[in-house]
Design an enzyme around this catalytic site. Structure first.
Site, mmCIF file in Angstrom:
data_model
loop_
_atom_site.group_PDB
_atom_site.id
_atom_site.type_symbol
_atom_site.label_atom_id
_atom_site.label_comp_id
_atom_site.label_asym_id
_atom_site.label_seq_id
_atom_site.Cartn_x
_atom_site.Cartn_y
_atom_site.Cartn_z
ATOM 1 N N ASP A 1 0.852 -1.191 0.000
ATOM 2 C CA ASP A 1 0.000 0.000 0.000
ATOM 3 C C ASP A 1 0.892 1.246 0.000
ATOM 4 O OD1 ASP A 1 -3.192 0.512 1.245
ATOM 5 O OD2 ASP A 1 -1.790 2.170 1.033
ATOM 6 N N HIS B 1 -10.583 -5.272 -2.599
ATOM 7 C CA HIS B 1 -9.223 -5.520 -2.121
ATOM 8 C C HIS B 1 -9.267 -5.886 -0.648
ATOM 9 C CE1 HIS B 1 -10.146 -1.229 -1.817
ATOM 10 N NE2 HIS B 1 -9.437 -1.214 -0.704
ATOM 11 N N HIS C 1 -7.008 -5.573 2.811
ATOM 12 C CA HIS C 1 -5.848 -4.969 3.480
ATOM 13 C C HIS C 1 -5.220 -6.014 4.409
ATOM 14 C CE1 HIS C 1 -6.856 -0.644 2.687
ATOM 15 N NE2 HIS C 1 -8.080 -1.135 2.597
HETATM 16 P P1 AMP Z 1 -9.907 1.462 0.844
HETATM 17 O O1 AMP Z 1 -10.022 2.749 1.629
HETATM 18 O O2 AMP Z 1 -10.262 0.242 1.618
HETATM 19 O O3 AMP Z 1 -10.640 1.557 -0.474
HETATM 20 O O4 AMP Z 1 -8.361 1.296 0.555
HETATM 21 C C1 AMP Z 1 -7.695 1.869 -0.522
HETATM 22 C C2 AMP Z 1 -6.216 1.723 -0.234
HETATM 23 O O5 AMP Z 1 -5.526 1.820 -1.440
HETATM 24 C C3 AMP Z 1 -5.643 2.798 0.707
HETATM 25 O O6 AMP Z 1 -5.012 2.163 1.808
HETATM 26 C C4 AMP Z 1 -4.657 3.545 -0.172
HETATM 27 O O7 AMP Z 1 -3.501 3.940 0.531
HETATM 28 C C5 AMP Z 1 -4.315 2.499 -1.228
HETATM 29 N N1 AMP Z 1 -3.937 3.002 -2.529
HETATM 30 C C6 AMP Z 1 -4.583 3.891 -3.288
HETATM 31 N N2 AMP Z 1 -3.948 4.068 -4.473
HETATM 32 C C7 AMP Z 1 -2.869 3.238 -4.440
HETATM 33 C C8 AMP Z 1 -1.822 2.952 -5.363
HETATM 34 N N3 AMP Z 1 -1.746 3.557 -6.543
HETATM 35 N N4 AMP Z 1 -0.883 2.044 -5.004
HETATM 36 C C9 AMP Z 1 -0.950 1.435 -3.794
HETATM 37 N N5 AMP Z 1 -1.915 1.660 -2.897
HETATM 38 C C10 AMP Z 1 -2.859 2.562 -3.207
#
Ligand code: AMP
Ligand code: ZN
Length: 136
Positions: A32, A101, A103
């Site tokens: 992340d 996704h 985490h």
């Molecule tokens: P959510 O809030 O559950 O939708 O999680 C989205 C996650 O994606 C967050 O923890 C962000 O930090 C991560 N994120 C967003 N864009 C990217 C990216 N380009 N590469 C890696 N992580 C990302």
């Protein structure tokens, strides 16, 4: 199916580079970019499913097995003290990217990662409503 406008479709399928920990036919696992803690990783299916509701059973089953595998490996590498597996569905639940996704968040003693909630009380009314719903 891929979604042309979805950043996780592009990352999962290698069109945008990422720090990839693992890849197979169905998934890519990446670090992340905004980690809650050191080693925070994301499991991304290569196909586009907006959230858990859309996820086919076969992918759902594989995803949890993969979560176990990656969490075990990260624990070995990072020597973390615990692990959270978090999966958000819907804006109100904190979902910001609408491609399913999971985490994987390594936890460390006194890391102050804020994933907690204030416990409420299971009321008789709520319990009855939910149990009735499940019995129908
Ligand atoms: P959510 O809030 O559950 O939708 O999680 C989205 C996650 O994606 C967050 O923890 C962000 O930090 C991560 N994120 C967003 N864009 C990217 C990216 N380009 N590469 C890696 N992580 C990302
Ligand atoms: Zn997508």
């Amino acid at each position: 199916m891929k979604d042309q406008n979805c950043i996780f479709c592009k990352i999962a399928n290698g069109d945008i580079p990422s720090a990839t920990l693992y890849e197979d036919d169905d998934f890519r696992v990446i670090l992340d970019l905004g980690p809650a803690a050191k080693g925070h990783a994301l499991i991304l299916p290569k196909e586009h499913f907006a959230d858990l509701y859309e996820l086919p059973d076969e992918i759902a089953a594989k995803a949890l097995v993969l979560a176990k595998k990656i969490a075990s490996k990260l624990t070995e590498i990072l020597k973390c003290d615990g692990f959270n597996v978090v999966q958000n569905n819907g804006v109100c639940a904190g979902q910001t990217v609408f491609h399913f996704h999971i985490h994987l968040i390594p936890r460390y003693e006194n890391d102050h990662v804020g994933l907690g909630w204030t416990p409420g009380k299971l009321t008789e009314e709520d319990k009855a409503e939910i149990l009735v719903g499940f019995s129908e």
